[in-house]
Scaffold this motif. Structure first.
Motif, PDB file in Angstrom:
ATOM      1  N   PRO B   5     -49.147 -24.811  94.032  1.00 33.40           N
ATOM      2  CA  PRO B   5     -49.343 -25.648  95.516  1.00 33.40           C
ATOM      3  C   PRO B   5     -48.434 -27.177  95.437  1.00 33.40           C
ATOM      4  O   PRO B   5     -48.428 -27.834  94.785  1.00 33.40           O
ATOM      5  CB  PRO B   5     -51.151 -25.900  95.521  1.00 33.40           C
ATOM      6  CG  PRO B   5     -51.060 -26.061  93.812  1.00 33.40           C
ATOM      7  CD  PRO B   5     -49.889 -25.230  93.645  1.00 33.40           C
ATOM      8  N   CYS B   6     -47.462 -26.916  96.601  1.00 32.49           N
ATOM      9  CA  CYS B   6     -46.363 -27.991  96.754  1.00 32.49           C
ATOM     10  C   CYS B   6     -47.462 -28.771  97.794  1.00 32.49           C
ATOM     11  O   CYS B   6     -47.387 -28.421  98.582  1.00 32.49           O
ATOM     12  CB  CYS B   6     -45.320 -27.548  97.813  1.00 32.49           C
ATOM     13  SG  CYS B   6     -43.967 -29.062  98.285  1.00 32.49           S
ATOM     14  N   PRO B   7     -47.902 -30.154  97.681  1.00 33.01           N
ATOM     15  CA  PRO B   7     -48.186 -30.846  98.466  1.00 33.01           C
ATOM     16  C   PRO B   7     -47.595 -31.325  99.914  1.00 33.01           C
ATOM     17  O   PRO B   7     -47.718 -31.583 100.681  1.00 33.01           O
ATOM     18  CB  PRO B   7     -48.335 -32.644  97.672  1.00 33.01           C
ATOM     19  CG  PRO B   7     -46.881 -32.514  97.065  1.00 33.01           C
ATOM     20  CD  PRO B   7     -46.657 -30.711  96.265  1.00 33.01           C
ATOM     21  N   PHE B   8     -46.402 -30.879  99.889  1.00 36.19           N
ATOM     22  CA  PHE B   8     -45.837 -30.712 101.377  1.00 36.19           C
ATOM     23  C   PHE B   8     -46.131 -29.925 102.325  1.00 36.19           C
ATOM     24  O   PHE B   8     -45.567 -29.648 103.149  1.00 36.19           O
ATOM     25  CB  PHE B   8     -44.178 -31.206 101.325  1.00 36.19           C
ATOM     26  CG  PHE B   8     -43.859 -32.564 100.293  1.00 36.19           C
ATOM     27  CD1 PHE B   8     -44.359 -33.613 100.882  1.00 36.19           C
ATOM     28  CD2 PHE B   8     -43.802 -32.439  98.581  1.00 36.19           C
ATOM     29  CE1 PHE B   8     -44.054 -35.196 100.373  1.00 36.19           C
ATOM     30  CE2 PHE B   8     -43.978 -33.778  98.926  1.00 36.19           C
ATOM     31  CZ  PHE B   8     -44.260 -35.219  98.746  1.00 36.19           C
ATOM     32  N   CYS B   9     -45.528 -28.404 101.732  1.00 39.66           N
ATOM     33  CA  CYS B   9     -45.015 -26.938 101.788  1.00 39.66           C
ATOM     34  C   CYS B   9     -46.645 -25.976 101.852  1.00 39.66           C
ATOM     35  O   CYS B   9     -46.434 -25.240 102.493  1.00 39.66           O
ATOM     36  CB  CYS B   9     -44.119 -26.636 101.455  1.00 39.66           C
ATOM     37  SG  CYS B   9     -42.572 -27.830 100.723  1.00 39.66           S
ATOM     38  N   GLY B  10     -47.138 -26.268 101.054  1.00 38.21           N
ATOM     39  CA  GLY B  10     -49.085 -25.501 100.792  1.00 38.21           C
ATOM     40  C   GLY B  10     -48.601 -24.274  99.558  1.00 38.21           C
ATOM     41  O   GLY B  10     -46.778 -24.889  99.409  1.00 38.21           O
ATOM     42  N   TRP B  57     -40.199 -27.421  90.346  1.00 44.92           N
ATOM     43  CA  TRP B  57     -38.822 -28.185  91.013  1.00 44.92           C
ATOM     44  C   TRP B  57     -39.049 -27.292  92.259  1.00 44.92           C
ATOM     45  O   TRP B  57     -38.256 -26.115  92.394  1.00 44.92           O
ATOM     46  CB  TRP B  57     -37.940 -28.342  90.702  1.00 44.92           C
ATOM     47  CG  TRP B  57     -36.581 -29.006  91.590  1.00 44.92           C
ATOM     48  CD1 TRP B  57     -37.003 -29.970  92.496  1.00 44.92           C
ATOM     49  CD2 TRP B  57     -34.964 -29.218  91.663  1.00 44.92           C
ATOM     50  NE1 TRP B  57     -35.386 -30.510  92.843  1.00 44.92           N
ATOM     51  CE2 TRP B  57     -34.842 -29.606  92.631  1.00 44.92           C
ATOM     52  CE3 TRP B  57     -34.027 -28.538  91.192  1.00 44.92           C
ATOM     53  CZ2 TRP B  57     -33.418 -29.717  92.950  1.00 44.92           C
ATOM     54  CZ3 TRP B  57     -33.026 -28.395  91.666  1.00 44.92           C
ATOM     55  CH2 TRP B  57     -32.919 -29.116  91.847  1.00 44.92           C
ATOM     56  N   HIS B  58     -39.490 -28.107  93.553  1.00 49.17           N
ATOM     57  CA  HIS B  58     -39.273 -26.920  94.775  1.00 49.17           C
ATOM     58  C   HIS B  58     -37.677 -26.887  95.188  1.00 49.17           C
ATOM     59  O   HIS B  58     -38.124 -27.138  96.439  1.00 49.17           O
ATOM     60  CB  HIS B  58     -40.514 -27.451  95.742  1.00 49.17           C
ATOM     61  CG  HIS B  58     -40.630 -26.444  96.700  1.00 49.17           C
ATOM     62  ND1 HIS B  58     -41.934 -26.574  98.105  1.00 49.17           N
ATOM     63  CD2 HIS B  58     -40.279 -24.536  97.285  1.00 49.17           C
ATOM     64  CE1 HIS B  58     -41.577 -25.326  98.622  1.00 49.17           C
ATOM     65  NE2 HIS B  58     -41.191 -24.585  97.839  1.00 49.17           N
ATOM     66  N   ALA B  59     -37.165 -26.314  94.674  1.00 47.35           N
ATOM     67  CA  ALA B  59     -35.455 -26.246  95.394  1.00 47.35           C
ATOM     68  C   ALA B  59     -35.453 -24.985  96.192  1.00 47.35           C
ATOM     69  O   ALA B  59     -34.568 -24.881  96.831  1.00 47.35           O
ATOM     70  CB  ALA B  59     -35.238 -25.767  93.967  1.00 47.35           C
ATOM     71  N   GLY B  61     -37.306 -25.050  98.599  1.00 48.30           N
ATOM     72  CA  GLY B  61     -38.278 -25.674  99.722  1.00 48.30           C
ATOM     73  C   GLY B  61     -38.155 -27.109 100.036  1.00 48.30           C
ATOM     74  O   GLY B  61     -36.899 -27.490 100.318  1.00 48.30           O
ATOM     75  N   CYS B  62     -39.065 -27.901  99.884  1.00 53.78           N
ATOM     76  CA  CYS B  62     -38.910 -28.755  99.704  1.00 53.78           C
ATOM     77  C   CYS B  62     -38.037 -29.892  99.508  1.00 53.78           C
ATOM     78  O   CYS B  62     -37.496 -31.173  99.606  1.00 53.78           O
ATOM     79  CB  CYS B  62     -39.998 -29.756 100.716  1.00 53.78           C
ATOM     80  SG  CYS B  62     -40.241 -29.661  98.867  1.00 53.78           S
ATOM     81  N   GLY B  63     -37.212 -29.580  98.086  1.00 50.71           N
ATOM     82  CA  GLY B  63     -36.756 -30.512  96.971  1.00 50.71           C
ATOM     83  C   GLY B  63     -37.797 -32.009  96.282  1.00 50.71           C
ATOM     84  O   GLY B  63     -36.876 -32.312  95.196  1.00 50.71           O
TER      85      GLY B  63
END
Ligand SMILES: [Zn+2]
Lengths: 956, 85
Positions: B5-10, B57-59, B61-63
């Motif tokens: 779960p990414c807080p920005f992307c879901g 690291w959501h590399a 995705g949002c970074g």
């Protein structure tokens, strides 16, 4: 003779569509709808394989993915190896060969292993590691252990692809339970994904003659399939095996023969909100002496060949069972015209319901099979009372055996859901679920149709387990794992030698480690261990079920991600120019393709590199430095951040100026080196080495986001926003002037380690004075869309000065001559800045920065350290291989260093090198010794610089 | 493959992330810590049988870096930053 075992009618094959195929070179005929196995049985082919270790003749045993004995290699455009013959669909022109035998399964030279079998016991491989010497056995083991060889070429007739899907309910298996689950979910409007490994839905119903509410069960299947077809929310795939159940409800499905002709296989990666495992059950084998002879098959497989493929594999059949499921088999075989000579049932009491199905067949209760006559073909079996005795030989040409049923719990277990041993079923069944999944139908232990579907009519299941036949005078090998040739005595041996955990038994004997993963035999291994140790099967437990459930081709796993698609190369705008000008292209880290050198016709590498080096040292050269990692940092906390990131002080830089620096990790290792420029009060530009750009980016972002979230620093990757041509050499300023620029190029107005914005050759540019060659250099940075133009103009303007393009080989020579670092050469994770003679980069002023404390800590240990030095081979024409060790006096002792680089220096007209040498700083002027296999090379230790030691040229 | 779960992307596939390792002890003041404390901070990496705090690291995705608690026995993500549901 053609298809002598084919029944005149019945089965789900199309007799109007004959197919010809070849097996081990011989032509045969089968029908559309056959598998290779059913077609071979129809043609009366009995010996279809040789076994793995003993090369015993083997036939077809099963009818699906459980097949342990007959693996084949397919020839032709989509060649593949190690396919169970029972899962190969027949097609026109199919050509298959048995694995494990040469020249044929009938006459196999490897069969000589049978004579030596007592020398190949369990744990044989492990024992050769200890005594006398693994290498003695290795060549013959490697040769003997080979299954099919990997195909030499990728399939020429098609490709593999992958798809992702999301679904509310994923259902594995389209037997009665799976279809029912799909109907329920589909009618409720859920997105349903139904995948089944067979070519046709129906599961076990395809092989049997059962009824639902008085109608043939397959009518119900046809209705269910038709209803599902009409639902837009249902995806129903056949020939699609769910082979892996991963974490967070991700499952992988391998679909073979999708609708398009050129697509061989499709790999589906499916994320499911809920999973329903309707994977059915697998019949297990009986264990008795010589239970592997051709003609000895699983009982239900005989039934499947009759009902599904219209094949009766023999005429005189004996059935051997410990459970009810052999009775409908007997009835169906008799109905197809076979003579069922006898049913031998190890149970003392056979249920009446079972007896009623076979009124005309002799049933011998409390009787087991304890021996087989026939080598390449079963000719008779020895029926003996359970308690022992002489028994009697019964003539037959087919023996069907059933050791009971295991719910197919592979996927259930892969999901980490637990199993429990059910005493009534004598099988491991699903217990508690670890993910959002449930097992239904036979997979959940509901082995009969009446338990699954209302109105289904079936014989109730009953079993009295028999894990192996124990008759004292039984002679011959009793196989637990037919594929890997693991016998009961192998398991005894493993237990005697102390391998009594079921996982150890598996590895020591290799039982269950074949391609079939012991689908028919593992339970008997567990049972044998339990009996021998006097404990319950629950306490023995199962070995871990791992994916894949059935073999999957590498092509399906790889899909379209062949190398350059998975990791595409990165190119700069002058790549085409480089290629047009004869560059030999190299990979330069981080997937950048860069020119290595530019040979003229007839010129070798060294001559070309020498020419390029001389141009830079004596005239002018240019290289494309675009791949260097570049980042722009903005914000008022950047100075503070850079001071923490680099070992030297950056915050004191004035706008327009730059500084070379080292980045350490907090354990004191050198992470990267590069240059930082201050653009204005709050904007900075830093460069990193090409190969480490991504790692540095990750490092910086992690620090900012996890350690210093309050700091105002924004990082933008600008590697691809700036391209550059770096003009270097004593005539570099002349070339810049010829290009035309509004920047004052005089050393005073534009000194080393500063940058200026302006125009060059009419293009907006940022010119930076850094040097990676040791010569006067101008790094002309422009937008990528201007790069090709700039390059052409540089070559044009430089022509009168003899400008040459410079590749990475020459760049390497030039930096070695100057003793400039290269990560991965001189910086290998053991050295620090002091070792490299760069103690000046370690700030004493700053109280803290990454790596400071760790470097101090390491150096205070007082251990001798290896330092960077230059080396000159005493023989100037002697090249030293990079990585060559230095030893004290060249003796055969522990190394005291290594050569990190060695290049031909045109400026010195000799080979020069760099090395990391113990106490190297104190040993300058001494002789050290490189020790090679073929001799010792004496070298003089020098400072690590061979050109312009004071750095006057690069500042000029 | 996990769903992280990414807080920005879901919730996103693990393949979009790069593992950043478990979260160790806070960095001590290097000028105050003893040698032993410093070495412990550098070398002792949490490796529990059970929930562990770790960074991804959501590399692709949002970074952004994401810190979650993952149970090493089950891959269950037992605690995650708030974000779009
Ligand atoms: Zn994200």
């Amino acid at each position: 003779m053609a298809q002598s075992n084919r029944l005149a009618a019945g089965g789900r094959i199309d007799r109007s569509r004959p197919l010809t195929f070849r097996f081990n070179g011989k032509p045969y005929q089968g029908y559309d709808g056959d598998t290779l196995a059913s077609a071979l049985l129809a043609n009366g082919v009995r010996v279809t394989a040789r076994s793995f270790k003993y090369h015993r003749p083997r036939g077809i045993v099963g009818h699906g993915p459980e097949e342990p004995a007959t693996l084949v290699e397919l020839d032709g455009e989509d060649a593949s190896g190690n396919r169970p013959a029972t899962t190969v669909p027949l097609r026109e022109g199919l050509s298959a060969r048995s694995v494990n035998c040469w020249p044929s399964p009938e006459f196999d030279l490897g069969g000589i292993n049978q004579l030596f079998s007592r020398f190949i016991p369990a744990g044989f491989y492990y024992k050769t590691f200890k005594w006398p010497n693994w290498h003695l056995f290795e060549p013959s083991i490697r040769k003997a252990a080979g299954l099919a060889a990997a195909p030499k070429y990728a399939p020429s007739c098609g490709y593999f692809e992958a798809r992702h899907a999301h679904t509310d309910v994923l259902i594995a298996g389209a037997g009665p339970a799976g279809l029912l689950a799909a109907l329920e979910a589909g009618r409720a409007g859920k997105r349903v994904f139904l995948a089944d490994e067979g070519p046709e839905a129906g599961g076990g119903l395809l092989n049997r003659n059962l009824t639902i509410k008085g109608q043939p069960a397959m009518n119900w299947v046809a209705d269910a399939v038709a209803e599902l077809q009409g639902m837009a929310n249902v995806t129903h795939l056949q020939n699609a095996t769910v082979w892996a159940y991963r974490e967070h409800n991700m499952l992988i499905v391998n679909q073979r023969m999708p609708e398009q002709n050129s697509l061989l296989e499709r790999s589906w990666r499916i994320r499911a909100a809920e999973v329903v495992l309707a994977t059915g059950a697998t019949e297990r084998a009986m264990v008795f002496a010589d239970n592997d002879r051709p003609g000895i098959m699983l009982a239900t497989s005989l039934q499947a060949y009759v009902n599904h493929w219209g094949v009766l594999p023999g005429q005189q059949v004996v059935l051997f069972t410990n459970n009810n499921s052999a009775y409908p088999v007997a009835a169906d075989l008799a109905g197809a015209g076979a003579l069922v000579v006898a049913i031998l049932d190890s149970r003392v009491h056979v249920p009446d319901a079972a007896m009623k199905l076979v009124p005309d067949i002799p049933v011998h209760a409390g009787t087991v099979v304890a021996g087989v006559k026939g080598h390449k073909q079963v000719r008779a079996v020895r029926a003996v009372p359970l308690g022992g005795g002489a028994g009697a030989w019964i003539t037959c040409d087919l023996l069907g055996h059933s050791g009971g049923w295991n719910p197919t719990v592979h996927l259930w277990s892969q999901s980490r859901s637990s199993l429990k041993f059910d005493e009534t079923l004598a099988a491991f069944v699903p217990d508690s679920a670890a993910q959002r999944c449930r097992a239904v139908g036979a997979a959940a232990g509901n082995l009969t149709l009446d338990q699954i579907i209302e109105g289904g009519e079936d014989l109730p299941y009953a079993i009295d387990p028999l894990w192996r036949v124990e008759i004292a005078d039984q002679k011959g090998k009793a196989f637990l794992d037919i594929q890997n040739d693991v016998t009961v005595s192998d398991v005894y041996l493993a237990l005697r030698e102390g391998y009594d955990n079921v996982e150890h038994v598996k590895r020591y004997t290799t039982g269950g480690m074949g391609l079939d993963q012991g689908k028919t035999g593992n339970i008997n291994i567990i049972g044998t261990v339990a009996m021998q140790k006097g404990i319950s099967l629950q306490d023995v437990g199962t070995t871990t079920f791992r994916s894949p459930y059935t073999p999957v081709s590498f092509g399906a796993i790889g899909g379209l991600r062949e190398e350059t698609v998975l990791f595409p190369y990165r190119h700069t705008p002058v790549t085409q120019w480089n290629k047009d000008n004869g560059a030999v292209m190299y990979e330069a880290g981080a997937r950048w393709r860069r020119p290595g050198y530019f040979p003229k016709p007839g010129e070798g590498l060294q001559e070309a590199v020498n020419r390029e080096c001389r141009a830079v040292r004596e005239g002018v050269g240019v290289y494309d430095g675009s791949p260097l990692g570049t980042f722009e940092l903005k914000g008022r906390d950047v100075p503070k951040f850079l001071d923490f990131l680099y070992s030297n002080v950056m915050s004191s830089l004035k706008p327009g100026d730059g500084r070379y620096g080292l980045m350490l990790s907090d354990d004191g290792l050198i992470l990267d080196d590069g240059v930082a420029f201050r653009l204005d009060e709050h904007r900075w530009l830093i460069s990193t080495s090409t190969g480490h750009a991504d790692a540095v980016n990750q490092h910086m972002k992690k620090l900012l986001q996890t350690e210093f979230p309050g700091w105002q620093v924004m990082i933008t990757t600008v590697t691809s926003q700036w391209n550059n041509a770096t003009i270097c050499g004593p005539r570099a300023r002349d070339v810049m002037q010829a290009l035309g620029t509004d920047i004052n190029l005089s050393p005073k107005a534009f000194p080393f380690m500063s940058f200026r914005d302006g125009t060059v050759a009419g293009l907006p540019a940022r010119v930076v004075r850094v040097s990676f060659t040791g010569e006067l250099s101008f790094e002309v940075n422009v937008a990528p869309r201007h790069m090709a133009t700039l390059w052409d103009k540089v070559m044009e303007a430089g022509e009168p000065f003899g400008i040459l393009p410079v590749g990475s080989e020459a760049s390497h020579v030039l930096r070695v001559e100057k003793g400039f670092l290269s990560l991965g050469h001189e910086v290998d994770g053991t050295v620090d800045a002091y070792d490299l003679g760069m103690g000046w980069a370690m700030s004493q002023k700053k109280p803290d920065y990454l790596g400071k404390r760790s470097v101090q800590l390491r150096r205070q240990s007082g251990h001798p350290r290896r330092a960077l030095v230059g080396v000159l081979p005493e023989d100037p024409n002697r090249q030293i291989p990079e990585g060559a060790p230095l030893t004290p006096g060249g003796r055969r002792e522990a190394t005291e260093g290594l050569i990190t680089a060695c290049v031909w220096s045109v400026m010195n007209d000799r080979w020069v090198g760099l090395a990391l040498l113990e106490n190297g700083h104190a040993r300058q002027g001494e002789t050290a010794h490189v020790r090679l296999k073929d001799g010792v090379i004496p070298v003089r230790v020098t400072k690590p610089v061979f050109h312009d030691p004071d750095g006057k040229l690069l500042r000029s | 493959m996990m769903l992280i779960p990414c807080p920005f992307c879901g919730k996103r596939n693990e393949s979009e992330f790069i593992f950043g390792g478990p979260v160790g002890a806070d960095r001590p003041d290097p000028n105050a810590a003893s040698d032993a404390e410093w070495v412990e901070y550098l070398t002792v990496v949490p490796n529990p049988l059970g929930p562990v705090q770790e960074r991804w690291w959501h590399a692709r995705g949002c970074g952004e870096w994401v810190t979650i608690w993952r149970d090493t026995r089950t891959h269950d993500i037992v605690r995650a930053p708030d974000g779009p549901k």
